[in-house]
Scaffold this active site. Sequence first.
Site, PDB file in Angstrom:
ATOM      1  N   SER A 121      -5.219  -3.153 -13.589  1.00 53.20           N
ATOM      2  CA  SER A 121      -5.901  -4.302 -12.983  1.00 53.20           C
ATOM      3  C   SER A 121      -6.541  -5.186 -14.034  1.00 53.20           C
ATOM      4  O   SER A 121      -6.726  -6.376 -13.818  1.00 53.20           O
ATOM      5  CB  SER A 121      -6.989  -3.828 -12.020  1.00 53.20           C
ATOM      6  OG  SER A 121      -6.415  -3.168 -10.931  1.00 53.20           O
ATOM      7  N   HIS A 142       1.642  -6.462 -12.996  1.00 53.20           N
ATOM      8  CA  HIS A 142       0.545  -6.295 -12.050  1.00 53.20           C
ATOM      9  C   HIS A 142       1.107  -6.494 -10.645  1.00 53.20           C
ATOM     10  O   HIS A 142       1.239  -7.615 -10.171  1.00 53.20           O
ATOM     11  CB  HIS A 142      -0.561  -7.303 -12.391  1.00 53.20           C
ATOM     12  CG  HIS A 142      -1.754  -7.170 -11.524  1.00 53.20           C
ATOM     13  ND1 HIS A 142      -2.565  -8.231 -11.205  1.00 53.20           N
ATOM     14  CD2 HIS A 142      -2.268  -6.101 -10.883  1.00 53.20           C
ATOM     15  CE1 HIS A 142      -3.533  -7.802 -10.420  1.00 53.20           C
ATOM     16  NE2 HIS A 142      -3.374  -6.527 -10.201  1.00 53.20           N
ATOM     17  N   GLU A 154       2.357 -10.464 -11.101  1.00 54.20           N
ATOM     18  CA  GLU A 154       1.906 -11.111 -12.338  1.00 54.20           C
ATOM     19  C   GLU A 154       2.469 -10.279 -13.499  1.00 54.20           C
ATOM     20  O   GLU A 154       2.273  -9.062 -13.535  1.00 54.20           O
ATOM     21  CB  GLU A 154       0.370 -11.063 -12.335  1.00 54.20           C
ATOM     22  CG  GLU A 154      -0.322 -11.938 -13.318  1.00 54.20           C
ATOM     23  CD  GLU A 154      -1.855 -11.819 -13.148  1.00 54.20           C
ATOM     24  OE1 GLU A 154      -2.362 -10.851 -12.543  1.00 54.20           O
ATOM     25  OE2 GLU A 154      -2.551 -12.718 -13.652  1.00 54.20           O
ATOM     26  N   ASN A 192      -7.187 -11.000 -11.681  1.00 53.38           N
ATOM     27  CA  ASN A 192      -8.401 -10.193 -11.514  1.00 53.38           C
ATOM     28  C   ASN A 192      -9.607 -10.721 -12.270  1.00 53.38           C
ATOM     29  O   ASN A 192     -10.730 -10.322 -11.992  1.00 53.38           O
ATOM     30  CB  ASN A 192      -8.118  -8.736 -11.882  1.00 53.38           C
ATOM     31  CG  ASN A 192      -7.403  -8.047 -10.738  1.00 53.38           C
ATOM     32  OD1 ASN A 192      -7.485  -8.503  -9.597  1.00 53.38           O
ATOM     33  ND2 ASN A 192      -6.698  -6.979 -11.018  1.00 53.38           N
TER      34      ASN A 192
HETATM   35  N1  LIG Z   1      -5.272  -0.727  -5.654  1.00 53.14           N
HETATM   36  C1  LIG Z   1      -4.770  -1.935  -5.943  1.00 53.14           C
HETATM   37  O1  LIG Z   1      -4.758  -2.823  -5.075  1.00 53.14           O
HETATM   38  C2  LIG Z   1      -4.193  -2.222  -7.306  1.00 53.14           C
HETATM   39  C3  LIG Z   1      -3.421  -3.383  -7.475  1.00 53.14           C
HETATM   40  C4  LIG Z   1      -2.806  -3.612  -8.721  1.00 53.14           C
HETATM   41  C5  LIG Z   1      -3.005  -2.722  -9.763  1.00 53.14           C
HETATM   42  N2  LIG Z   1      -3.780  -1.602  -9.577  1.00 53.14           N
HETATM   43  C6  LIG Z   1      -3.906  -0.681 -10.708  1.00 53.14           C
HETATM   44  O2  LIG Z   1      -2.980   0.369 -10.493  1.00 53.14           O
HETATM   45  C7  LIG Z   1      -3.489   1.590 -11.076  1.00 53.14           C
HETATM   46  C8  LIG Z   1      -3.579   2.644  -9.977  1.00 53.14           C
HETATM   47  O3  LIG Z   1      -4.457   2.170  -8.949  1.00 53.14           O
HETATM   48  P1  LIG Z   1      -4.468   2.848  -7.501  1.00 53.14           P
HETATM   49  O4  LIG Z   1      -5.152   1.892  -6.610  1.00 53.14           O
HETATM   50  O5  LIG Z   1      -3.125   3.371  -7.153  1.00 53.14           O
HETATM   51  O6  LIG Z   1      -5.478   4.082  -7.801  1.00 53.14           O
HETATM   52  P2  LIG Z   1      -5.563   5.488  -7.067  1.00 53.14           P
HETATM   53  O7  LIG Z   1      -6.889   6.025  -7.407  1.00 53.14           O
HETATM   54  O8  LIG Z   1      -5.176   5.353  -5.620  1.00 53.14           O
HETATM   55  O9  LIG Z   1      -4.399   6.339  -7.784  1.00 53.14           O
HETATM   56  C9  LIG Z   1      -4.428   6.700  -9.125  1.00 53.14           C
HETATM   57  C10 LIG Z   1      -3.613   7.963  -9.277  1.00 53.14           C
HETATM   58  O10 LIG Z   1      -3.483   8.283 -10.672  1.00 53.14           O
HETATM   59  C11 LIG Z   1      -3.452   9.683 -10.759  1.00 53.14           C
HETATM   60  N3  LIG Z   1      -3.699  10.146 -12.125  1.00 53.14           N
HETATM   61  C12 LIG Z   1      -4.871  10.206 -12.799  1.00 53.14           C
HETATM   62  N4  LIG Z   1      -4.681  10.755 -14.021  1.00 53.14           N
HETATM   63  C13 LIG Z   1      -3.349  11.030 -14.110  1.00 53.14           C
HETATM   64  C14 LIG Z   1      -2.550  11.607 -15.116  1.00 53.14           C
HETATM   65  N5  LIG Z   1      -3.068  12.006 -16.274  1.00 53.14           N
HETATM   66  N6  LIG Z   1      -1.226  11.737 -14.883  1.00 53.14           N
HETATM   67  C15 LIG Z   1      -0.681  11.319 -13.712  1.00 53.14           C
HETATM   68  N7  LIG Z   1      -1.401  10.777 -12.701  1.00 53.14           N
HETATM   69  C16 LIG Z   1      -2.725  10.633 -12.906  1.00 53.14           C
HETATM   70  C17 LIG Z   1      -4.550  10.129  -9.791  1.00 53.14           C
HETATM   71  O11 LIG Z   1      -4.424  11.497  -9.455  1.00 53.14           O
HETATM   72  C18 LIG Z   1      -4.272   9.188  -8.615  1.00 53.14           C
HETATM   73  O12 LIG Z   1      -3.382   9.763  -7.667  1.00 53.14           O
HETATM   74  C19 LIG Z   1      -4.855   1.234 -11.673  1.00 53.14           C
HETATM   75  O13 LIG Z   1      -4.710   0.945 -13.034  1.00 53.14           O
HETATM   76  C20 LIG Z   1      -5.262  -0.013 -10.882  1.00 53.14           C
HETATM   77  O14 LIG Z   1      -6.165  -0.796 -11.594  1.00 53.14           O
HETATM   78  C21 LIG Z   1      -4.359  -1.326  -8.366  1.00 53.14           C
END
Ligand SMILES: NC(=O)c1ccc[n+]([C@@H]2O[C@H](COP(=O)([O-])OP(=O)(O)OC[C@H]3O[C@@H](n4cnc5c(N)ncnc54)[C@H](O)[C@@H]3O)[C@@H](O)[C@H]2O)c1
Length: 284
Positions: A121, A142, A154, A192
């Site tokens: 993000s 993104h 993005e 963001n």
């Molecule tokens: N939620 C959104 O709307 C959104 C949108 C765009 C980008 N993002 C980005 O995407 C990424 C994930 O966000 P999310 O919302 O899915 O978060 P989330 O918390 O739902 O999922 C993250 C996952 O990563 C896993 N994880 C942590 N450490 C790990 C490791 N060492 N190996 C493998 N898996 C591991 C966790 O167990 C979890 O299941 C982040 O960087 C976030 O900023 C999120």
Amino acid sequence: MTDLNVIGVVGAGVMGRGLAQDLAQHGHKVLLVDKEQEILEQALRSIRQTLRANLLMGRRPGSRSVDETLSSIVTSTDIAILSDADFVVENATENLDIKKEIYRRIDQICAARTVFAANTSAISITRIGSLTARPDRVLGIHFMNPVPMKRTVEVIRGYHTSDETIGTANRFLSQLGKESVIVSDSPGFVSNRVLMLTVNEAAFLVHDGVAPPADIDKIFVECFGHTMGPLATADLIGLDTILYSIEVLYESFNDSKYRPCPLLKRMVDAGLHGRKSGKGFFEY
Ligand SMILES: NC(=O)c1ccc[n+]([C@@H]2O[C@H](COP(=O)([O-])OP(=O)(O)OC[C@H]3O[C@@H](n4cnc5c(N)ncnc54)[C@H](O)[C@@H]3O)[C@@H](O)[C@H]2O)c1
């Protein structure tokens, strides 16, 4: 031209599971990795539910059944399965220490030609690229949430990202029916840097007692014509992800305008993570 058949997806949370579903529906083989088996099982259950609901609503990209689509997703807690990946999208928790360890491992495991796309993000793509010996083959993609429903992403070019890598990413995205807007690297990118400030400020409005969440969002929806207000958007993204992202912006720019709202911190500590936990600014 590199094959883009087998796609590694690291992280099976909100974004990873949406992406795995989208990839499988578009005929890719997916290698989905998370640190816990239970999370991978939850992810497969939730993808199955979504595919079934789509069928009921008459949304069915391609002719494959739910079981056929699911059979192209291989899950593992062992990141070494990514040795077979043609392209990797990393969607782990928004925390640089966690991502550091993942990039160190995949850099060793994956073929030298494999491109790494960080679905972060806010973390700088140049910084993520520097964690590997292939910064020219690292970029930011993104994705928007929910991944299967959002057609535009993005794309972020890090300092060393090559034109060839941008070309590979565009080919990968067009296979998913997605378009990109390419921007230069800067923490939070375009989306963001604006959205996280807006959401954080909306949280301050609740914290300061200016208006309740429903009224704040109503102004954005009914007066500005937005599809969702900032607080419902925050709940959809995940309040933990919002907090980590605003903390990244605060640390990256050393600018107090990104200081996280104390209410946001308290809600995350209390386990109110938005939709994924059943409660955030609203109840689900
Ligand atoms: N939620 C959104 O709307 C959104 C949108 C765009 C980008 N993002 C980005 O995407 C990424 C994930 O966000 P999310 O919302 O899915 O978060 P989330 O918390 O739902 O999922 C993250 C996952 O990563 C896993 N994880 C942590 N450490 C790990 C490791 N060492 N190996 C493998 N898996 C591991 C966790 O167990 C979890 O299941 C982040 O960087 C976030 O900023 C999120």
